[in-house]
Scaffold this motif. Structure first.
Motif, PDB file in Angstrom:
ATOM      1  N   ILE A  13       0.853  -1.188   0.000  1.00 12.89           N
ATOM      2  CA  ILE A  13       0.000   0.000   0.000  1.00 12.89           C
ATOM      3  C   ILE A  13       0.887   1.235   0.000  1.00 12.89           C
ATOM      4  CG2 ILE A  13      -1.784   1.281   1.241  1.00 12.89           C
ATOM      5  CD1 ILE A  13      -2.791  -1.386   2.309  1.00 12.89           C
ATOM      6  N   GLY A  14       1.464   1.551   1.135  1.00  8.78           N
ATOM      7  CA  GLY A  14       2.283   2.752   1.224  1.00  8.78           C
ATOM      8  C   GLY A  14       3.764   2.477   1.380  1.00  8.78           C
ATOM      9  N   GLY A  15       4.117   1.244   1.676  1.00  5.17           N
ATOM     10  CA  GLY A  15       5.524   0.904   1.857  1.00  5.17           C
ATOM     11  C   GLY A  15       6.017   1.076   3.278  1.00  5.17           C
ATOM     12  N   VAL A  16       5.124   1.370   4.204  1.00  3.53           N
ATOM     13  CA  VAL A  16       5.539   1.597   5.590  1.00  3.53           C
ATOM     14  C   VAL A  16       6.026   0.298   6.219  1.00  3.53           C
ATOM     15  CG1 VAL A  16       4.760   2.329   7.872  1.00  3.53           C
ATOM     16  CG2 VAL A  16       4.028   3.582   5.852  1.00  3.53           C
ATOM     17  N   CYS A  17       5.296  -0.784   6.058  1.00  2.05           N
ATOM     18  CA  CYS A  17       5.720  -2.061   6.631  1.00  2.05           C
ATOM     19  C   CYS A  17       7.020  -2.548   5.997  1.00  2.05           C
ATOM     20  CB  CYS A  17       4.622  -3.107   6.476  1.00  2.05           C
ATOM     21  SG  CYS A  17       3.196  -2.816   7.539  1.00  2.05           S
ATOM     22  N   ALA A  18       7.176  -2.337   4.703  1.00  2.00           N
ATOM     23  CA  ALA A  18       8.418  -2.722   4.026  1.00  2.00           C
ATOM     24  C   ALA A  18       9.590  -1.896   4.552  1.00  2.00           C
ATOM     25  CB  ALA A  18       8.272  -2.560   2.524  1.00  2.00           C
ATOM     26  N   ALA A  19       9.370  -0.605   4.810  1.00  2.00           N
ATOM     27  CA  ALA A  19      10.426   0.248   5.342  1.00  2.00           C
ATOM     28  C   ALA A  19      10.812  -0.183   6.752  1.00  2.00           C
ATOM     29  CB  ALA A  19       9.970   1.704   5.352  1.00  2.00           C
ATOM     30  N   LEU A  20       9.829  -0.470   7.583  1.00  2.00           N
ATOM     31  CA  LEU A  20      10.114  -0.917   8.952  1.00  2.00           C
ATOM     32  C   LEU A  20      10.803  -2.280   8.949  1.00  2.00           C
ATOM     33  CD1 LEU A  20       6.839   0.197  10.744  1.00  2.00           C
ATOM     34  CD2 LEU A  20       9.103   1.236  10.936  1.00  2.00           C
ATOM     35  N   ALA A  21      10.416  -3.151   8.018  1.00  2.00           N
ATOM     36  CA  ALA A  21      11.053  -4.462   7.913  1.00  2.00           C
ATOM     37  C   ALA A  21      12.523  -4.333   7.528  1.00  2.00           C
ATOM     38  CB  ALA A  21      10.314  -5.323   6.895  1.00  2.00           C
ATOM     39  N   GLN A  22      12.824  -3.450   6.585  1.00  2.00           N
ATOM     40  CA  GLN A  22      14.226  -3.219   6.212  1.00  2.00           C
ATOM     41  C   GLN A  22      15.004  -2.663   7.387  1.00  2.00           C
ATOM     42  OE1 GLN A  22      14.358  -0.628   2.828  1.00  2.00           O
ATOM     43  NE2 GLN A  22      13.951  -2.268   1.363  1.00  2.00           N
ATOM     44  N   ARG A  23      14.402  -1.752   8.115  1.00  2.00           N
ATOM     45  CA  ARG A  23      15.074  -1.095   9.238  1.00  2.00           C
ATOM     46  C   ARG A  23      15.409  -2.070  10.353  1.00  2.00           C
ATOM     47  NH1 ARG A  23      17.765   1.480  12.508  1.00  2.00           N
ATOM     48  NH2 ARG A  23      17.203   3.497  13.355  1.00  2.00           N
ATOM     49  N   PHE A  24      14.468  -3.004  10.641  1.00  3.27           N
ATOM     50  CA  PHE A  24      14.651  -3.930  11.747  1.00  3.27           C
ATOM     51  C   PHE A  24      15.141  -5.303  11.317  1.00  3.27           C
ATOM     52  CE2 PHE A  24      11.541  -0.874  13.515  1.00  3.27           C
ATOM     53  CZ  PHE A  24      12.346  -0.400  14.537  1.00  3.27           C
ATOM     54  N   GLY A  25      15.430  -5.488  10.040  1.00  2.00           N
ATOM     55  CA  GLY A  25      16.038  -6.721   9.556  1.00  2.00           C
ATOM     56  C   GLY A  25      15.110  -7.920   9.555  1.00  2.00           C
ATOM     57  N   THR A  26      13.863  -7.722   9.240  1.00  2.69           N
ATOM     58  CA  THR A  26      12.896  -8.809   9.152  1.00  2.69           C
ATOM     59  C   THR A  26      12.227  -8.763   7.793  1.00  2.69           C
ATOM     60  OG1 THR A  26      11.032  -9.847  10.284  1.00  2.69           O
ATOM     61  CG2 THR A  26      11.031  -7.464  10.202  1.00  2.69           C
ATOM     62  N   SER A  27      11.365  -9.717   7.531  1.00  4.48           N
ATOM     63  CA  SER A  27      10.684  -9.716   6.230  1.00  4.48           C
ATOM     64  C   SER A  27       9.484  -8.780   6.266  1.00  4.48           C
ATOM     65  CB  SER A  27      10.232 -11.129   5.851  1.00  4.48           C
ATOM     66  OG  SER A  27       9.118 -11.507   6.623  1.00  4.48           O
ATOM     67  N   ALA A  28       9.109  -8.298   5.100  1.00  2.80           N
ATOM     68  CA  ALA A  28       7.970  -7.388   5.008  1.00  2.80           C
ATOM     69  C   ALA A  28       6.680  -8.093   5.399  1.00  2.80           C
ATOM     70  CB  ALA A  28       7.872  -6.810   3.601  1.00  2.80           C
ATOM     71  N   ASN A  29       6.558  -9.371   5.052  1.00  2.00           N
ATOM     72  CA  ASN A  29       5.353 -10.114   5.413  1.00  2.00           C
ATOM     73  C   ASN A  29       5.219 -10.263   6.927  1.00  2.00           C
ATOM     74  OD1 ASN A  29       4.367 -10.443   2.829  1.00  2.00           O
ATOM     75  ND2 ASN A  29       5.551 -12.304   2.496  1.00  2.00           N
ATOM     76  N   THR A  30       6.330 -10.478   7.608  1.00  2.00           N
ATOM     77  CA  THR A  30       6.303 -10.558   9.069  1.00  2.00           C
ATOM     78  C   THR A  30       5.834  -9.239   9.664  1.00  2.00           C
ATOM     79  OG1 THR A  30       8.102 -12.158   9.060  1.00  2.00           O
ATOM     80  CG2 THR A  30       7.693 -10.997  11.126  1.00  2.00           C
ATOM     81  N   MET A  31       6.333  -8.139   9.137  1.00  2.00           N
ATOM     82  CA  MET A  31       5.936  -6.823   9.643  1.00  2.00           C
ATOM     83  C   MET A  31       4.460  -6.554   9.361  1.00  2.00           C
ATOM     84  SD  MET A  31       7.178  -4.420  11.452  1.00  2.00           S
ATOM     85  CE  MET A  31       8.906  -4.784  11.370  1.00  2.00           C
ATOM     86  N   ARG A  32       3.969  -7.006   8.223  1.00  2.00           N
ATOM     87  CA  ARG A  32       2.553  -6.832   7.903  1.00  2.00           C
ATOM     88  C   ARG A  32       1.662  -7.616   8.853  1.00  2.00           C
ATOM     89  NH1 ARG A  32       4.678  -7.615   2.240  1.00  2.00           N
ATOM     90  NH2 ARG A  32       5.012  -5.475   1.533  1.00  2.00           N
ATOM     91  N   VAL A  33       2.076  -8.845   9.181  1.00  2.00           N
ATOM     92  CA  VAL A  33       1.311  -9.658  10.136  1.00  2.00           C
ATOM     93  C   VAL A  33       1.312  -9.007  11.507  1.00  2.00           C
ATOM     94  CG1 VAL A  33       1.270 -11.874  11.353  1.00  2.00           C
ATOM     95  CG2 VAL A  33       1.611 -11.814   8.876  1.00  2.00           C
ATOM     96  N   ILE A  34       2.454  -8.492  11.929  1.00  2.16           N
ATOM     97  CA  ILE A  34       2.541  -7.798  13.223  1.00  2.16           C
ATOM     98  C   ILE A  34       1.607  -6.596  13.228  1.00  2.16           C
ATOM     99  CG2 ILE A  34       4.066  -6.395  14.674  1.00  2.16           C
ATOM    100  CD1 ILE A  34       6.326  -8.352  13.876  1.00  2.16           C
ATOM    101  N   PHE A  35       1.588  -5.849  12.141  1.00  5.83           N
ATOM    102  CA  PHE A  35       0.704  -4.686  12.071  1.00  5.83           C
ATOM    103  C   PHE A  35      -0.766  -5.099  12.131  1.00  5.83           C
ATOM    104  CE2 PHE A  35      -1.921  -1.874   9.428  1.00  5.83           C
ATOM    105  CZ  PHE A  35      -1.884  -0.745  10.236  1.00  5.83           C
ATOM    106  N   LEU A  36      -1.138  -6.128  11.371  1.00  8.50           N
ATOM    107  CA  LEU A  36      -2.532  -6.573  11.365  1.00  8.50           C
ATOM    108  C   LEU A  36      -2.970  -7.086  12.732  1.00  8.50           C
ATOM    109  CD1 LEU A  36      -2.804  -8.333   7.902  1.00  8.50           C
ATOM    110  CD2 LEU A  36      -3.815  -6.165   8.605  1.00  8.50           C
ATOM    111  N   VAL A  37      -2.109  -7.832  13.405  1.00  5.69           N
ATOM    112  CA  VAL A  37      -2.435  -8.319  14.745  1.00  5.69           C
ATOM    113  C   VAL A  37      -2.539  -7.153  15.721  1.00  5.69           C
ATOM    114  CG1 VAL A  37      -1.557  -9.710  16.679  1.00  5.69           C
ATOM    115  CG2 VAL A  37      -1.499 -10.616  14.353  1.00  5.69           C
ATOM    116  N   SER A  38      -1.669  -6.162  15.581  1.00  9.60           N
ATOM    117  CA  SER A  38      -1.717  -5.011  16.487  1.00  9.60           C
ATOM    118  C   SER A  38      -2.986  -4.193  16.291  1.00  9.60           C
ATOM    119  CB  SER A  38      -0.485  -4.122  16.302  1.00  9.60           C
ATOM    120  OG  SER A  38      -0.585  -3.353  15.119  1.00  9.60           O
ATOM    121  N   CYS A  39      -3.584  -4.263  15.112  1.00  8.12           N
ATOM    122  CA  CYS A  39      -4.846  -3.537  14.871  1.00  8.12           C
ATOM    123  C   CYS A  39      -6.002  -4.127  15.663  1.00  8.12           C
ATOM    124  CB  CYS A  39      -5.176  -3.515  13.385  1.00  8.12           C
ATOM    125  SG  CYS A  39      -4.148  -2.357  12.471  1.00  8.12           S
TER     126      CYS A  39
END
Length: 69
Positions: A13-39
Motif C-alpha cells: 500500500i504505502g511501503g511503511v511495513c516494508a520500510a520498517l522491515a528493512q530497518r529492523f532486519g525482518t521480512s515485510a510479510n512478518t511486519m505486515r502480520v505484526i501490524f494486522l495483529v496489532s490492529c
C-alpha cells in the motif's frame, strides 16, 4: 543501520511495513502480520501508519537528494 525510507519495490500500500522491515532486519510479510495483529488491540495503530506514510520519504525522493533524512 539503514535509513528509514519507503522502498519503491516490495510495497503493498504505502511501503511503511516494508520500510520498517528493512530497518529492523525482518521480512515485510512478518511486519505486515505484526501490524494486522496489532490492529486488533486498542490504540492508534492505523493513525500511526498513516502518519508514517506521510512523513517517511520515498526511496526515489531520498535518492534524488530532496529528502532531508
Amino acid at each position: 543501520m539503514a535509513a528509514l525510507v519507503r522502498p519503491t519495490h516490495g510495497r503493498m500500500i504505502g511501503g511503511v511495513c516494508a520500510a520498517l522491515a528493512q530497518r529492523f532486519g525482518t521480512s515485510a510479510n512478518t511486519m505486515r502480520v505484526i501490524f494486522l495483529v496489532s490492529c486488533l488491540l486498542p490504540g492508534p495503530q492505523f493513525l500511526i501508519y498513516l502518519a508514517l506514510w506521510v512523513l517517511l520519504p520515498s526511496e526515489k525522493s531520498a535518492r534524488s537528494g530532496s529528502a532531508a533524512w
